[in-house]
Design a protein around this motif. Structure first.
Motif, mmCIF file in Angstrom:
data_model
loop_
_atom_site.group_PDB
_atom_site.id
_atom_site.type_symbol
_atom_site.label_atom_id
_atom_site.label_comp_id
_atom_site.label_asym_id
_atom_site.label_seq_id
_atom_site.Cartn_x
_atom_site.Cartn_y
_atom_site.Cartn_z
ATOM 1 N N PRO A 119 -5.974 2.529 -4.965
ATOM 2 C CA PRO A 119 -6.831 1.375 -4.653
ATOM 3 C C PRO A 119 -6.306 0.065 -5.222
ATOM 4 N N ALA A 120 -5.739 0.109 -6.438
ATOM 5 C CA ALA A 120 -5.234 -1.129 -7.034
ATOM 6 C C ALA A 120 -4.091 -1.727 -6.235
ATOM 7 N N ILE A 121 -3.374 -0.886 -5.468
ATOM 8 C CA ILE A 121 -2.232 -1.364 -4.707
ATOM 9 C C ILE A 121 -2.649 -1.839 -3.321
ATOM 10 N N TRP A 122 -3.336 -0.970 -2.556
ATOM 11 C CA TRP A 122 -3.664 -1.398 -1.190
ATOM 12 C C TRP A 122 -4.630 -2.565 -1.175
ATOM 13 N N SER A 123 -5.513 -2.635 -2.176
ATOM 14 C CA SER A 123 -6.424 -3.785 -2.225
ATOM 15 C C SER A 123 -5.655 -5.077 -2.512
ATOM 16 N N SER A 124 -4.598 -4.988 -3.337
ATOM 17 C CA SER A 124 -3.779 -6.170 -3.613
ATOM 18 C C SER A 124 -3.112 -6.676 -2.344
ATOM 19 N N TYR A 125 -2.601 -5.748 -1.533
ATOM 20 C CA TYR A 125 -1.958 -6.143 -0.282
ATOM 21 C C TYR A 125 -2.968 -6.764 0.684
ATOM 22 N N LEU A 126 -4.160 -6.171 0.766
ATOM 23 C CA LEU A 126 -5.187 -6.692 1.665
ATOM 24 C C LEU A 126 -5.615 -8.098 1.256
ATOM 25 N N ILE A 127 -5.844 -8.289 -0.038
ATOM 26 C CA ILE A 127 -6.248 -9.617 -0.532
ATOM 27 C C ILE A 127 -5.134 -10.631 -0.308
ATOM 28 N N THR A 128 -3.899 -10.232 -0.587
ATOM 29 C CA THR A 128 -2.769 -11.145 -0.391
ATOM 30 C C THR A 128 -2.670 -11.588 1.058
ATOM 31 N N ARG B 100 7.030 11.071 3.867
ATOM 32 C CA ARG B 100 6.369 12.242 3.295
ATOM 33 C C ARG B 100 7.356 13.364 2.994
ATOM 34 N N ARG B 101 8.414 13.457 3.798
ATOM 35 C CA ARG B 101 9.366 14.550 3.649
ATOM 36 C C ARG B 101 10.577 14.187 2.790
ATOM 37 N N ALA B 102 10.807 12.881 2.586
ATOM 38 C CA ALA B 102 12.018 12.451 1.873
ATOM 39 C C ALA B 102 11.987 12.907 0.420
ATOM 40 N N ALA B 103 13.130 13.406 -0.063
ATOM 41 C CA ALA B 103 13.219 13.816 -1.464
ATOM 42 C C ALA B 103 13.121 12.625 -2.399
ATOM 43 N N SER B 104 13.648 11.473 -1.955
ATOM 44 C CA SER B 104 13.598 10.241 -2.751
ATOM 45 C C SER B 104 13.214 9.087 -1.838
ATOM 46 N N PRO B 105 11.927 8.983 -1.466
ATOM 47 C CA PRO B 105 11.500 7.960 -0.507
ATOM 48 C C PRO B 105 11.645 6.552 -1.070
ATOM 49 N N MET B 106 11.981 5.602 -0.189
ATOM 50 C CA MET B 106 12.054 4.218 -0.625
ATOM 51 C C MET B 106 10.671 3.711 -1.036
ATOM 52 N N VAL B 107 9.638 4.122 -0.307
ATOM 53 C CA VAL B 107 8.261 3.759 -0.636
ATOM 54 C C VAL B 107 7.457 5.047 -0.753
ATOM 55 N N ASP B 108 6.959 5.336 -1.948
ATOM 56 C CA ASP B 108 6.149 6.527 -2.168
ATOM 57 C C ASP B 108 4.760 6.264 -1.585
ATOM 58 N N LEU B 109 4.363 7.037 -0.580
ATOM 59 C CA LEU B 109 3.070 6.815 0.078
ATOM 60 C C LEU B 109 1.900 7.031 -0.868
ATOM 61 N N ARG B 110 2.110 7.841 -1.897
ATOM 62 C CA ARG B 110 1.048 8.006 -2.899
ATOM 63 C C ARG B 110 0.801 6.694 -3.646
ATOM 64 N N ARG C 262 -0.861 -8.106 -11.048
ATOM 65 C CA ARG C 262 -1.666 -6.896 -11.033
ATOM 66 C C ARG C 262 -0.903 -5.719 -10.431
ATOM 67 N N THR C 263 -0.189 -5.979 -9.344
ATOM 68 C CA THR C 263 0.587 -4.921 -8.719
ATOM 69 C C THR C 263 1.688 -4.438 -9.640
ATOM 70 N N ALA C 264 2.388 -5.372 -10.289
ATOM 71 C CA ALA C 264 3.494 -5.007 -11.185
ATOM 72 C C ALA C 264 3.022 -4.158 -12.352
ATOM 73 N N THR C 265 1.810 -4.421 -12.846
ATOM 74 C CA THR C 265 1.307 -3.693 -14.017
ATOM 75 C C THR C 265 0.439 -2.503 -13.641
ATOM 76 N N SER C 266 0.295 -2.227 -12.352
ATOM 77 C CA SER C 266 -0.512 -1.095 -11.898
ATOM 78 C C SER C 266 0.335 0.104 -11.510
ATOM 79 N N VAL C 267 1.650 -0.011 -11.651
ATOM 80 C CA VAL C 267 2.549 1.079 -11.265
ATOM 81 C C VAL C 267 3.469 1.400 -12.436
ATOM 82 N N GLU C 268 4.147 2.526 -12.314
ATOM 83 C CA GLU C 268 5.149 2.871 -13.319
ATOM 84 C C GLU C 268 6.310 1.890 -13.255
ATOM 85 N N HIS C 269 7.048 1.775 -14.353
ATOM 86 C CA HIS C 269 8.173 0.831 -14.396
ATOM 87 C C HIS C 269 9.161 1.084 -13.262
ATOM 88 N N GLY C 270 9.348 2.349 -12.897
ATOM 89 C CA GLY C 270 10.308 2.679 -11.857
ATOM 90 C C GLY C 270 9.889 2.273 -10.462
#
Length: 467
Positions: free
Chosen positions: A269-278, A254-264, A388-396
């Motif tokens: 929903p498209a992301i956490w549901s993918s992880y849960l289903i997987t 939450r505090r990192a200027a450039s986090p490895m994993v953005d908590l947002r 689905r995960t790859a196409t649900s996020v920005e390219h970066g």
């Protein structure tokens, strides 16, 4: 300094040869990954390993892969997928050479740890195909790469024993390592450079350390799961350590200027549901992967078939073929029908098949057909989740998001395998080494129920996704 978006650059569109080079690399890494499991008894004899040491050898690469995948994905997002992949494959090739020359267990373990970096090649491949191909074609390409990795695993399972027995254990590592070198050179020549998606950010080392702690604690807990029930203090200690790592990691990210994993990102929903289903699908698949061979091996005087290793390998071959074709099929299904439809169909087929195996498992063909259907449906689901995960996020964020799908897949397989082992252990009557038939039935029912419950998360997949 906060990370900034790089100026938009339109990378050149790649030809089919570049996609197949990525597929060849995936097949080669899948082959190298799978050679230990079928030859573990041989390695134990030649290197004088105990069963506990054999278990450590079998999971060393798995643990490294779970740690490396999110790091590789994040670095690929920042510095370019091709650049990171070439360097990562150099580490993998070094690990393969160390394993092939290993005179003893410690050296072989070192080689396996280095080889574990290969798991990071998958999210890097997804970064490349998404940058260089339009959405529809990238979905199919992701499926091709995923399917080639599974096909390589099937090939490694089939050739490891004959190579180790006909030549030596050294060659079963050397041959796929040479294939990795050739495939990496092909990727270097055929794949154009991809511009970094983000620039100016530093590597989030505290976040990486804490995430590694979370994954290591989870894997340790799963490895010790069968004994933790009788050791409540150890279980409580692991839970506290895991909670501390999660709390610390969340605070740091939450505090990192450039986090490895953005908590947002994880909150979408498209992301956490993918992880849960997987996780649910892979846990259910792992139950079938563990129970079906055990059921084949149970003495034919009871409810089993008394099959030997050669027969079991032959019985499992249709399932391996189904798993290999499930990747391209899943990518094509997502492109034509959408991820929701592909996943819903796959979960339905898989849950129904697991329930069917709980009722019908008295003939060899019941298990052969059931295992093949589960492998096909599971592969389609996981590929659809990656796409689905790859196409649900920005390219970066492609590498980071898809790498976490792969980590979730590893954890799901480990959880399913440990639950299956615990069920068979608890279902073995005192004084016998053969589990009761009811233990297998219970395992199939639990796996089917867990898989079916993941349907509840499918509806959320379309929320908050980038189209």
């Amino acid at each position: 300094m906060p990370a900034t978006l790089a100026p938009p650059v339109s990378p050149p569109r790649i030809r089919k040869g570049a996609v197949w080079a990525l597929g060849l690399l995936a097949a080669a890494t899948g082959t190298l990954e799978s050679v230990v499991a079928p030859t573990l008894p041989l390695l134990q004899r030649e290197l004088s390993m105990s069963p506990a040491q054999g278990a450590l050898l079998s999971i060393a690469m798995l643990i490294t892969g779970a740690l490396v995948a999110p790091v590789a994905g994040g670095l690929g997002d920042r510095h370019g997928g091709k650049r990171v992949m070439i360097r990562l494959m150099a580490v993998v090739a070094a690990g393969g050479l160390v394993s092939s020359a290993a005179p003893n267990l410690p050296v072989l373990l070192l080689g396996q740890v280095l080889q574990g970096a290969m798991v990071g090649a998958m999210p890097l491949s997804f970064i490349l195909v998404r940058k260089h191909l339009p959405v529809g074609e990238s979905q199919v390409a992701i499926g091709v790469v995923s399917g080639m990795f599974v096909g390589g695993g099937m090939l490694g399972t089939l050739i490891a024993g004959p190579i180790a027995e006909g030549l030596s254990r050294h060659w079963m590592f050397a041959v796929p390592t040479l294939a990795i070198v050739v495939a990496t050179l092909s990727v270097h020549l055929l794949m154009p450079d991809d511009p970094p998606a983000r620039s100016g950010g530093r590597i989030d080392w505290p976040g990486l350390v804490l995430l590694s702690g979370i994954l290591l604690t989870l894997m340790l807990g799963l490895a010790l799961a069968p004994d933790l029930g009788s050791r409540p203090l150890a279980l409580g200690g692991l839970v506290l350590v895991l909670a501390a790592f999660v709390a610390g990691w969340t605070a740091v990210e939450r505090r990192a200027a450039s986090p490895m994993v953005d908590l947002r990102l994880l909150a979408k929903p498209a992301i956490w549901s993918s992880y849960l289903i997987t996780f649910a699908v892979c846990a259910g698949t792992a139950v079938s992967m563990y129970l079906v061979p055990q059921l084949f091996a149970v003495s034919g005087d009871g409810y089993g078939f008394g099959a030997g290793s050669t027969d079991i390998g032959r019985y499992l071959l249709p399932g391996a073929v189904a798993a290999a074709i499930s990747g391209p099929l899943g990518g094509a299904a997502v492109r034509r029908f959408g991820a929701g439809a592909a996943v819903t169909t796959g979960i339905g087929v898989m849950a129904a098949t697991l329930a069917g195996l709980a009722i019908l498992h008295t003939e060899v063909w019941h298990l052969v057909a059931g295992k093949a259907l589960i492998a096909l449906a599971s592969g389609v689901c996981v590929t659809a989740m990656v796409v689905r995960t790859a196409t649900s996020v920005e390219h970066g964020d492609t590498g980071t998001a898809t790498s976490l799908v792969l980590v979730t897949r590893v954890i799901g397989f480990a959880a399913g395998a440990q639950v299956s082992g615990a069920l068979l252990t608890s279902g073995t009557p005192s004084g016998s080494d053969v589990p009761a038939e009811s233990a297998f039935v219970t395992g199939f029912v639990i796996a089917g129920a867990v898989t079916a419950l993941s349907l509840l998360a499918v509806r959320t997949m379309s929320k908050g996704a980038n189209k």
